[in-house]
Write a protein that holds these residues in place. Structure first.
Motif, PDB file in Angstrom:
ATOM      1  N   ILE A 108      -7.857  -1.259  11.485  1.00 20.23           N
ATOM      2  CA  ILE A 108      -6.945  -0.293  10.912  1.00 20.23           C
ATOM      3  C   ILE A 108      -5.594  -0.464  11.593  1.00 20.23           C
ATOM      4  O   ILE A 108      -5.461  -0.246  12.804  1.00 20.23           O
ATOM      5  CB  ILE A 108      -7.456   1.142  11.087  1.00 20.23           C
ATOM      6  CG1 ILE A 108      -8.867   1.261  10.494  1.00 20.23           C
ATOM      7  CG2 ILE A 108      -6.499   2.129  10.433  1.00 20.23           C
ATOM      8  CD1 ILE A 108      -8.950   0.958   9.017  1.00 20.23           C
ATOM      9  N   ASN A 117       2.294  -0.099   1.692  1.00 23.35           N
ATOM     10  CA  ASN A 117       1.719  -1.444   1.687  1.00 23.35           C
ATOM     11  C   ASN A 117       2.298  -2.214   0.502  1.00 23.35           C
ATOM     12  O   ASN A 117       1.958  -1.961  -0.653  1.00 23.35           O
ATOM     13  CB  ASN A 117       0.190  -1.354   1.581  1.00 23.35           C
ATOM     14  CG  ASN A 117      -0.479  -2.713   1.736  1.00 23.35           C
ATOM     15  OD1 ASN A 117       0.099  -3.745   1.429  1.00 23.35           O
ATOM     16  ND2 ASN A 117      -1.728  -2.698   2.192  1.00 23.35           N
ATOM     17  N   GLU A 126      -1.991   4.101  -7.486  1.00 18.96           N
ATOM     18  CA  GLU A 126      -3.001   4.002  -6.443  1.00 18.96           C
ATOM     19  C   GLU A 126      -3.622   5.362  -6.156  1.00 18.96           C
ATOM     20  O   GLU A 126      -2.932   6.379  -6.142  1.00 18.96           O
ATOM     21  CB  GLU A 126      -2.376   3.444  -5.166  1.00 18.96           C
ATOM     22  CG  GLU A 126      -3.373   3.227  -4.049  1.00 18.96           C
ATOM     23  CD  GLU A 126      -2.690   2.716  -2.791  1.00 18.96           C
ATOM     24  OE1 GLU A 126      -3.410   2.291  -1.879  1.00 18.96           O
ATOM     25  OE2 GLU A 126      -1.457   2.778  -2.728  1.00 18.96           O
ATOM     26  N   VAL A 153      -6.646   6.843  -0.297  1.00 17.57           N
ATOM     27  CA  VAL A 153      -7.528   5.918   0.417  1.00 17.57           C
ATOM     28  C   VAL A 153      -8.597   6.697   1.166  1.00 17.57           C
ATOM     29  O   VAL A 153      -8.313   7.667   1.855  1.00 17.57           O
ATOM     30  CB  VAL A 153      -6.723   5.057   1.415  1.00 17.57           C
ATOM     31  CG1 VAL A 153      -7.654   4.141   2.187  1.00 17.57           C
ATOM     32  CG2 VAL A 153      -5.676   4.259   0.684  1.00 17.57           C
ATOM     33  N   GLN A 193     -12.609   3.109  -0.318  1.00 14.98           N
ATOM     34  CA  GLN A 193     -11.514   2.176  -0.541  1.00 14.98           C
ATOM     35  C   GLN A 193     -11.514   1.091   0.523  1.00 14.98           C
ATOM     36  O   GLN A 193     -11.242  -0.074   0.238  1.00 14.98           O
ATOM     37  CB  GLN A 193     -10.175   2.923  -0.534  1.00 14.98           C
ATOM     38  CG  GLN A 193     -10.001   3.888  -1.695  1.00 14.98           C
ATOM     39  CD  GLN A 193      -9.830   3.164  -3.013  1.00 14.98           C
ATOM     40  OE1 GLN A 193      -9.968   1.948  -3.093  1.00 14.98           O
ATOM     41  NE2 GLN A 193      -9.550   3.912  -4.052  1.00 14.98           N
ATOM     42  N   VAL A 194     -11.802   1.456   1.779  1.00 16.72           N
ATOM     43  CA  VAL A 194     -11.870   0.454   2.835  1.00 16.72           C
ATOM     44  C   VAL A 194     -12.956  -0.549   2.518  1.00 16.72           C
ATOM     45  O   VAL A 194     -12.799  -1.752   2.690  1.00 16.72           O
ATOM     46  CB  VAL A 194     -12.124   1.128   4.199  1.00 16.72           C
ATOM     47  CG1 VAL A 194     -12.346   0.072   5.278  1.00 16.72           C
ATOM     48  CG2 VAL A 194     -10.943   2.029   4.570  1.00 16.72           C
ATOM     49  N   PHE A 223     -12.560  -3.949   0.357  1.00 13.57           N
ATOM     50  CA  PHE A 223     -12.120  -5.245   0.843  1.00 13.57           C
ATOM     51  C   PHE A 223     -13.280  -6.107   1.330  1.00 13.57           C
ATOM     52  O   PHE A 223     -13.089  -7.268   1.633  1.00 13.57           O
ATOM     53  CB  PHE A 223     -11.110  -5.058   1.981  1.00 13.57           C
ATOM     54  CG  PHE A 223      -9.827  -4.411   1.531  1.00 13.57           C
ATOM     55  CD1 PHE A 223      -9.006  -5.041   0.622  1.00 13.57           C
ATOM     56  CD2 PHE A 223      -9.460  -3.174   2.014  1.00 13.57           C
ATOM     57  CE1 PHE A 223      -7.821  -4.453   0.202  1.00 13.57           C
ATOM     58  CE2 PHE A 223      -8.275  -2.578   1.604  1.00 13.57           C
ATOM     59  CZ  PHE A 223      -7.460  -3.217   0.696  1.00 13.57           C
ATOM     60  N   GLY A 277      -0.614  -1.924  -2.676  1.00  8.70           N
ATOM     61  CA  GLY A 277      -1.192  -0.885  -1.835  1.00  8.70           C
ATOM     62  C   GLY A 277      -2.578  -1.263  -1.358  1.00  8.70           C
ATOM     63  O   GLY A 277      -2.897  -2.428  -1.157  1.00  8.70           O
ATOM     64  N   GLU A 278      -3.447  -0.261  -1.213  1.00  7.35           N
ATOM     65  CA  GLU A 278      -4.767  -0.477  -0.624  1.00  7.35           C
ATOM     66  C   GLU A 278      -5.821  -0.906  -1.630  1.00  7.35           C
ATOM     67  O   GLU A 278      -6.855  -1.453  -1.262  1.00  7.35           O
ATOM     68  CB  GLU A 278      -5.240   0.818   0.066  1.00  7.35           C
ATOM     69  CG  GLU A 278      -4.303   1.328   1.156  1.00  7.35           C
ATOM     70  CD  GLU A 278      -4.163   0.348   2.306  1.00  7.35           C
ATOM     71  OE1 GLU A 278      -5.123  -0.394   2.564  1.00  7.35           O
ATOM     72  OE2 GLU A 278      -3.099   0.328   2.934  1.00  7.35           O
ATOM     73  N   SER A 314      -8.036  -2.861  -4.408  1.00  5.20           N
ATOM     74  CA  SER A 314      -8.335  -4.286  -4.550  1.00  5.20           C
ATOM     75  C   SER A 314      -8.887  -4.584  -5.934  1.00  5.20           C
ATOM     76  O   SER A 314      -9.878  -3.985  -6.356  1.00  5.20           O
ATOM     77  CB  SER A 314      -9.353  -4.711  -3.493  1.00  5.20           C
ATOM     78  OG  SER A 314      -9.803  -6.031  -3.748  1.00  5.20           O
ATOM     79  N   ASP A 337      -4.189  -8.490   3.986  1.00  2.00           N
ATOM     80  CA  ASP A 337      -4.778  -7.380   4.737  1.00  2.00           C
ATOM     81  C   ASP A 337      -6.297  -7.350   4.656  1.00  2.00           C
ATOM     82  O   ASP A 337      -6.915  -6.332   4.929  1.00  2.00           O
ATOM     83  CB  ASP A 337      -4.197  -6.044   4.259  1.00  2.00           C
ATOM     84  CG  ASP A 337      -4.416  -5.815   2.771  1.00  2.00           C
ATOM     85  OD1 ASP A 337      -5.024  -6.685   2.111  1.00  2.00           O
ATOM     86  OD2 ASP A 337      -3.978  -4.766   2.262  1.00  2.00           O
ATOM     87  N   HIS A 338      -6.927  -8.475   4.278  1.00  3.09           N
ATOM     88  CA  HIS A 338      -8.382  -8.558   4.270  1.00  3.09           C
ATOM     89  C   HIS A 338      -8.790 -10.025   4.358  1.00  3.09           C
ATOM     90  O   HIS A 338      -7.993 -10.919   4.044  1.00  3.09           O
ATOM     91  CB  HIS A 338      -8.968  -7.932   3.000  1.00  3.09           C
ATOM     92  CG  HIS A 338      -8.551  -8.615   1.736  1.00  3.09           C
ATOM     93  ND1 HIS A 338      -7.266  -8.570   1.255  1.00  3.09           N
ATOM     94  CD2 HIS A 338      -9.245  -9.370   0.847  1.00  3.09           C
ATOM     95  CE1 HIS A 338      -7.189  -9.260   0.119  1.00  3.09           C
ATOM     96  NE2 HIS A 338      -8.373  -9.761  -0.137  1.00  3.09           N
TER      97      HIS A 338
END
Length: 270
Positions: free
Chosen positions: A8, A15, A89, A92, A96-97, A100, A147-148, A150, A188-189
């Motif tokens: 994190i 983002n 978006e 999060v 959402q995490v 990825f 953004g976050e 995917s 970011d992943h």
């Protein structure tokens, strides 16, 4: 700076990374007469009309965790359809995490859509060979997010939403964002192949080739069905109604069409 899903990092502002998934599918059919060809094109137009495509893209929006802002859809004459959706978006959370992580996404139980700086589109292209009896339906789906969220989590659902003989998929992460110290983050992943987002039961059905440019965050995978059954490619009749010579000739044409699409070049003199 490459990040794992569990790292994190506090960002400086929004983002700004853009993640784009292009999903390109082909359904191939043999139509012996003009009437059969017209019937096949009418079937495709009905099966994948703008209304159904809108439902598919709406489900994609749910899967990636976005909100629909605007939808535009159109059925074309003599055939084909387009849908565009703009999306924004969603907040999060832990789910959402998990988006990825390199695992296949869900399949919901159940046209241009617009997102905040993000969009989902689909365009269909029914076409046919002028004299070889081959008819091909192509659908192009593009999911572009920032953004976050995917787009990769929607891949499994897209594969199951279309009858697919050949698939081509491209995924690219563009731009950069910054952490609070100003360091640029270009992805970011972690990812090493689009295949990591395709379930094993699907991968067993296809021959697959990867062409990846890791230093540019560009990933490309193409797939072709392994098994061939002529009955699955005849529209309105079965191979029992054909002579052995006709079965061989039609099989050669269909396999040749799939090989050319898969390898992206003409391999037979037409």
């Amino acid at each position: 700076m490459n990040l794992t899903p569990k790292q994190i990092v506090q960002l400086h502002g929004f983002n700004n990374l853009t993640k784009s998934l292009s999903f390109n599918m082909y359904d191939i059919c043999y139509t012996k007469t003009r009437e059969e060809r017209e019937a096949y094109l009418a079937y495709i137009d009905e099966q994948y009309n703008a209304e159904r495509l809108t439902n598919i893209l709406s489900n994609v929006t749910d899967i990636i965790g976005a909100h629909i802002l605007n939808v535009a859809k159109q059925d074309f004459e003599p055939q084909g359809a387009s849908v565009t959706i703009l999306v924004s978006e969603a907040p999060v959370d832990e789910k959402q995490v998990e988006a990825f992580e390199e695992s296949p996404g869900p399949i919901p139980g159940s046209v241009v859509a617009q997102l905040d700086k993000s969009h989902i589109t689909v365009h269909t292209y029914p076409e046919f060979h002028p004299d070889e009896g081959i008819s091909t339906f192509r659908a192009d789906v593009d999911v572009s997010t920032c953004g976050e969220i995917s787009p990769l989590k929607a891949l499994n659902y897209l594969i199951h939403s279309f009858e697919t003989d050949v698939m081509t998929m491209d995924y690219r992460v563009r731009g950069f964002t910054r952490d609070v110290n100003g360091h640029k983050i270009f992805i970011d992943h972690e990812i090493n192949s689009i295949q990591n987002y395709i379930p094993d039961e699907v991968k067993k059905l296809y021959d697959m080739i990867d062409v990846n440019v890791y230093q540019e965050n560009i990933f490309h995978t193409k797939c072709k069905l392994k098994q061939f059954d002529l009955d699955n490619y005849l529209f309105g009749y079965s191979k029992k109604s054909l002579s052995t010579e006709e079965q061989i000739s039609i099989t050669d044409k269909l396999i040749g069409e799939m090989e050319e699409i898969f390898y992206g070049k003409n391999m037979i003199n037409h």
